[in-house]
Design a protein around this motif. Structure first.
Motif, PDB file in Angstrom:
ATOM      1  N   GLY A   1       4.295   0.803 -10.193  1.00 19.71           N
ATOM      2  CA  GLY A   1       3.667  -0.185  -9.318  1.00 19.71           C
ATOM      3  C   GLY A   1       2.204  -0.376  -9.641  1.00 19.71           C
ATOM      4  N   SER A   2       1.540   0.710  -9.942  1.00 20.18           N
ATOM      5  CA  SER A   2       0.113   0.642 -10.232  1.00 20.18           C
ATOM      6  C   SER A   2      -0.134  -0.160 -11.511  1.00 20.18           C
ATOM      7  N   ILE A   3       0.660   0.104 -12.541  1.00 18.70           N
ATOM      8  CA  ILE A   3       0.450  -0.603 -13.816  1.00 18.70           C
ATOM      9  C   ILE A   3       0.862  -2.064 -13.692  1.00 18.70           C
TER      10      ILE A   3
ATOM     11  N   ASP B   1      13.850  -3.763  -3.118  1.00 19.32           N
ATOM     12  CA  ASP B   1      13.284  -2.427  -2.924  1.00 19.32           C
ATOM     13  C   ASP B   1      13.858  -1.486  -3.982  1.00 19.32           C
ATOM     14  N   ILE B   2      12.958  -0.915  -4.801  1.00 18.29           N
ATOM     15  CA  ILE B   2      13.421  -0.010  -5.867  1.00 18.29           C
ATOM     16  C   ILE B   2      13.055   1.451  -5.563  1.00 18.29           C
ATOM     17  N   ALA B   3      12.565   1.706  -4.353  1.00 19.15           N
ATOM     18  CA  ALA B   3      12.108   3.070  -4.029  1.00 19.15           C
ATOM     19  C   ALA B   3      13.228   4.102  -4.138  1.00 19.15           C
TER      20      ALA B   3
ATOM     21  N   GLY C   1       6.320   1.526  -4.065  1.00 19.27           N
ATOM     22  CA  GLY C   1       5.693   2.270  -2.964  1.00 19.27           C
ATOM     23  C   GLY C   1       5.176   1.358  -1.863  1.00 19.27           C
ATOM     24  N   GLY C   2       4.984   0.096  -2.184  1.00 19.54           N
ATOM     25  CA  GLY C   2       4.504  -0.882  -1.205  1.00 19.54           C
ATOM     26  C   GLY C   2       3.022  -0.774  -0.889  1.00 19.54           C
ATOM     27  N   GLN C   3       2.286   0.099  -1.585  1.00 20.30           N
ATOM     28  CA  GLN C   3       0.898   0.377  -1.208  1.00 20.30           C
ATOM     29  C   GLN C   3      -0.078  -0.733  -1.605  1.00 20.30           C
ATOM     30  N   SER C   4       0.331  -1.586  -2.511  1.00 17.22           N
ATOM     31  CA  SER C   4      -0.481  -2.764  -2.834  1.00 17.22           C
ATOM     32  C   SER C   4       0.215  -4.032  -2.345  1.00 17.22           C
ATOM     33  N   LEU C   5       1.528  -4.104  -2.559  1.00 13.96           N
ATOM     34  CA  LEU C   5       2.239  -5.350  -2.247  1.00 13.96           C
ATOM     35  C   LEU C   5       2.261  -5.646  -0.746  1.00 13.96           C
TER      36      LEU C   5
ATOM     37  N   TRP D   1      -8.447  10.693  -7.617  1.00 11.83           N
ATOM     38  CA  TRP D   1      -9.283   9.516  -7.362  1.00 11.83           C
ATOM     39  C   TRP D   1      -8.499   8.405  -6.689  1.00 11.83           C
ATOM     40  N   ILE D   2      -7.178   8.507  -6.650  1.00 11.69           N
ATOM     41  CA  ILE D   2      -6.368   7.383  -6.134  1.00 11.69           C
ATOM     42  C   ILE D   2      -6.221   7.482  -4.623  1.00 11.69           C
ATOM     43  N   GLY D   3      -6.884   6.599  -3.918  1.00 10.75           N
ATOM     44  CA  GLY D   3      -6.723   6.463  -2.472  1.00 10.75           C
ATOM     45  C   GLY D   3      -6.752   7.800  -1.746  1.00 10.75           C
ATOM     46  N   HIS D   4      -5.910   7.901  -0.716  1.00 13.30           N
ATOM     47  CA  HIS D   4      -5.783   9.119   0.082  1.00 13.30           C
ATOM     48  C   HIS D   4      -4.357   9.642  -0.065  1.00 13.30           C
TER      49      HIS D   4
ATOM     50  N   ASP E   1      11.311 -11.566 -14.739  1.00 15.62           N
ATOM     51  CA  ASP E   1      12.597 -10.858 -14.566  1.00 15.62           C
ATOM     52  C   ASP E   1      12.559  -9.443 -15.129  1.00 15.62           C
ATOM     53  N   GLU E   2      11.369  -8.949 -15.459  1.00 12.61           N
ATOM     54  CA  GLU E   2      11.272  -7.610 -16.053  1.00 12.61           C
ATOM     55  C   GLU E   2      10.793  -6.576 -15.043  1.00 12.61           C
ATOM     56  N   MET E   3      11.288  -5.371 -15.262  1.00 12.48           N
ATOM     57  CA  MET E   3      10.882  -4.226 -14.444  1.00 12.48           C
ATOM     58  C   MET E   3      10.323  -3.153 -15.382  1.00 12.48           C
ATOM     59  N   ILE E   4       9.231  -2.525 -14.982  1.00 11.10           N
ATOM     60  CA  ILE E   4       8.753  -1.367 -15.756  1.00 11.10           C
ATOM     61  C   ILE E   4       9.667  -0.190 -15.430  1.00 11.10           C
ATOM     62  N   VAL E   5      10.173   0.472 -16.472  1.00 12.73           N
ATOM     63  CA  VAL E   5      11.041   1.629 -16.218  1.00 12.73           C
ATOM     64  C   VAL E   5      10.387   2.937 -16.637  1.00 12.73           C
TER      65      VAL E   5
HETATM   66  C1  LIG Z   1      -6.364   2.044   1.021  1.00  8.29           C
HETATM   67  C2  LIG Z   1      -5.847   2.041  -0.395  1.00  8.29           C
HETATM   68  C3  LIG Z   1      -6.626   2.605  -1.396  1.00  8.29           C
HETATM   69  C4  LIG Z   1      -6.160   2.601  -2.714  1.00  8.29           C
HETATM   70  N1  LIG Z   1      -6.959   3.164  -3.676  1.00  8.29           N
HETATM   71  C5  LIG Z   1      -6.531   3.153  -4.945  1.00  8.29           C
HETATM   72  C6  LIG Z   1      -7.336   3.706  -5.988  1.00  8.29           C
HETATM   73  O1  LIG Z   1      -8.423   4.231  -5.758  1.00  8.29           O
HETATM   74  N2  LIG Z   1      -6.850   3.639  -7.253  1.00  8.29           N
HETATM   75  C7  LIG Z   1      -5.634   3.076  -7.556  1.00  8.29           C
HETATM   76  O2  LIG Z   1      -5.235   3.039  -8.706  1.00  8.29           O
HETATM   77  N3  LIG Z   1      -4.854   2.555  -6.598  1.00  8.29           N
HETATM   78  C8  LIG Z   1      -5.269   2.582  -5.309  1.00  8.29           C
HETATM   79  N4  LIG Z   1      -4.471   2.048  -4.346  1.00  8.29           N
HETATM   80  C9  LIG Z   1      -3.178   1.401  -4.754  1.00  8.29           C
HETATM   81  C10 LIG Z   1      -2.083   2.431  -4.961  1.00  8.29           C
HETATM   82  O3  LIG Z   1      -2.350   3.196  -6.100  1.00  8.29           O
HETATM   83  C11 LIG Z   1      -0.716   1.773  -5.182  1.00  8.29           C
HETATM   84  O4  LIG Z   1       0.177   2.811  -5.152  1.00  8.29           O
HETATM   85  C12 LIG Z   1      -0.470   1.030  -6.484  1.00  8.29           C
HETATM   86  O5  LIG Z   1      -1.457   0.100  -6.777  1.00  8.29           O
HETATM   87  C13 LIG Z   1       0.843   0.235  -6.425  1.00  8.29           C
HETATM   88  O6  LIG Z   1       1.924   1.100  -6.485  1.00  8.29           O
HETATM   89  P1  LIG Z   1       3.148   0.876  -5.540  1.00  8.29           P
HETATM   90  O7  LIG Z   1       4.232   1.730  -6.069  1.00  8.29           O
HETATM   91  O8  LIG Z   1       2.722   1.090  -4.141  1.00  8.29           O
HETATM   92  O9  LIG Z   1       3.510  -0.662  -5.839  1.00  8.29           O
HETATM   93  P2  LIG Z   1       3.899  -1.833  -4.845  1.00  8.29           P
HETATM   94  O10 LIG Z   1       2.799  -2.049  -3.860  1.00  8.29           O
HETATM   95  O11 LIG Z   1       5.268  -1.625  -4.326  1.00  8.29           O
HETATM   96  O12 LIG Z   1       3.931  -3.043  -5.893  1.00  8.29           O
HETATM   97  C14 LIG Z   1       2.748  -3.518  -6.489  1.00  8.29           C
HETATM   98  C15 LIG Z   1       3.120  -4.611  -7.501  1.00  8.29           C
HETATM   99  O13 LIG Z   1       3.825  -4.050  -8.593  1.00  8.29           O
HETATM  100  C16 LIG Z   1       5.131  -4.635  -8.713  1.00  8.29           C
HETATM  101  N5  LIG Z   1       5.999  -3.531  -9.108  1.00  8.29           N
HETATM  102  C17 LIG Z   1       6.172  -2.371  -8.463  1.00  8.29           C
HETATM  103  N6  LIG Z   1       6.934  -1.538  -9.194  1.00  8.29           N
HETATM  104  C18 LIG Z   1       7.262  -2.220 -10.317  1.00  8.29           C
HETATM  105  C19 LIG Z   1       8.029  -1.905 -11.465  1.00  8.29           C
HETATM  106  N7  LIG Z   1       8.595  -0.690 -11.651  1.00  8.29           N
HETATM  107  N8  LIG Z   1       8.163  -2.841 -12.439  1.00  8.29           N
HETATM  108  C20 LIG Z   1       7.566  -4.051 -12.311  1.00  8.29           C
HETATM  109  N9  LIG Z   1       6.832  -4.405 -11.246  1.00  8.29           N
HETATM  110  C21 LIG Z   1       6.669  -3.494 -10.263  1.00  8.29           C
HETATM  111  C22 LIG Z   1       5.435  -5.266  -7.369  1.00  8.29           C
HETATM  112  O14 LIG Z   1       6.321  -6.361  -7.499  1.00  8.29           O
HETATM  113  C23 LIG Z   1       4.046  -5.698  -6.930  1.00  8.29           C
HETATM  114  O15 LIG Z   1       3.700  -6.914  -7.553  1.00  8.29           O
HETATM  115  C24 LIG Z   1      -4.895   2.046  -3.026  1.00  8.29           C
HETATM  116  C25 LIG Z   1      -4.089   1.489  -2.008  1.00  8.29           C
HETATM  117  C26 LIG Z   1      -4.560   1.499  -0.704  1.00  8.29           C
HETATM  118  C27 LIG Z   1      -3.693   0.922   0.365  1.00  8.29           C
END
Ligand SMILES: Cc1cc2nc3c(=O)[nH]c(=O)nc-3n(C[C@H](O)[C@H](O)[C@H](O)COP(=O)(O)OP(=O)(O)OC[C@H]3O[C@@H](n4cnc5c(N)ncnc54)[C@H](O)[C@@H]3O)c2cc1C
Length: 292
Positions: free
Chosen positions: A116-118, A53-55, A33-37, A102-105, A166-170
């Protein structure tokens, strides 16, 4: 801030993604989702030279039941859980749906994924707490094959996990329903990461007496923490009354080895733990909380 330059690759299947991970080596990172990375890249806290990109790995967006439990595909978004899959989770996994608010907006929840979160492993992230609370299995794939890691052994420390480069969570497997489970949190503003979060899962007899349970805390250490002191109270066989919930909250808070490095200091954190554990227990058992 803008990220350092990188090469962009797109995978359409999990197999393509892990093949790219193996080929590109340690400089490669998955983006879901890119929301943390993206934030980490913008601040140059992460500088992957190769981004995969795995989206578009659509086959990993699902929630389904089978004999082993509830399976959630890694690319399932937080928002899909609280909307599309609400009914699928209505037979004992309601705590998962409830936790999504509770997760963000909303824009974050529509893009952010469970995988991504885990993988990101923030110690207060709702999915990380739920995984430890409900004894989830984290299923991974690499060119070497699949493996399954117990959530209790997956989180190593702040943003550090058992995942190999080299691992991906599935998939995440939740083996058993949690009919008396709840999560309570305190954040400075709605949508922020929690300062402290408490998740509980109770095993209750028909008459309301306790047959065991678990309390998991976020915000008190580098990983989600199972509160052993609470486990002892929850195994006592007594009735779970509001007073017993309050007592369990206090016992849990008093048992924590906190230093003043936690945000707000140890006394503040302990107070939050006391109240949030009490609240989560009352919610899980559908009791009226005693207001103090
Ligand atoms: C303003 C803001 C507030 C937030 N508040 C909260 C909150 O209250 N609670 C909460 O839990 N989260 C919160 N988040 C984070 C949000 O939940 C993200 O969605 C989550 O942390 C990461 O998910 P993602 O899919 O966006 O991962 P990405 O940002 O794409 O990736 C995050 C990490 O995970 C790795 N990754 C991604 N997918 C996989 C996979 N399948 N296998 C292995 N590695 C992988 C990436 O390489 C990277 O290191 C917030 C984010 C923002 C911007």
């Amino acid at each position: 801030m803008k990220p350092a330059s990188f090469h962009y690759h797109r995978a359409y299947t999990a197999e393509q993604a892990v093949t790219l991970l193996a080929e590109l080596g340690d400089d490669a990172k998955l983006i879901a989702g890119g929301q943390s990375l993206v934030a980490m890249m913008n601040f140059r806290l992460a500088r992957p030279a190769q981004l995969i990109d795995i989206a578009d790995v659509a086959a990993l967006r699902y929630v389904q039941h089978d004999v082993d439990g509830l399976r959630i595909g890694a690319l399932t978004t937080h928002h899909a859980i609280e909307t599309d899959y609400r009914d699928v989770l209505a037979d004992g996994f309601e705590v998962i749906v409830d936790a999504m608010r509770w997760i963000g907006h909303l824009p974050i929840r529509t893009r952010g994924t469970i995988g991504g979160s885990i993988a990101h492993a923030d110690a207060t992230a709702e999915w990380c707490l739920l995984a430890v609370l409900l004894d989830a299995e984290i299923v991974t794939l690499s060119v070497r094959g699949r493996r399954s890691i117990a959530a209790g052994e997956f989180f190593y420390g702040f943003y550090s996990t058992a995942l190999e480069p080299d691992e991906m969570i599935v998939e995440i497997l939740f083996p058993a329903p949690a009919r008396h489970a709840a999560m309570a949190e305190y954040a400075q503003r709605h949508g922020d990461f929690a300062v402290v979060a408490a998740a509980v899962n109770l095993h209750l007899e028909q008459d309301g007496s306790l047959r065991g349970g678990r309390v998991v805390l976020g915000g008190v250490g580098p990983v989600p923490v199972i509160a052993d002191a609470a486990t002892a109270v929850l195994s006592s066989g007594r009735q779970l009354t509001p007073q017993a919930a309050t007592e369990c909250g206090s016992v849990t808070a008093d048992s924590l080895d906190l230093d003043d490095a936690v945000p707000g200091g140890a006394a503040y954190t302990r107070g939050l733990v006391r109240n949030l554990v009490t609240r989560a227990l009352c919610q899980a058992a559908q009791l009226e909380e005693v207001v103090r």
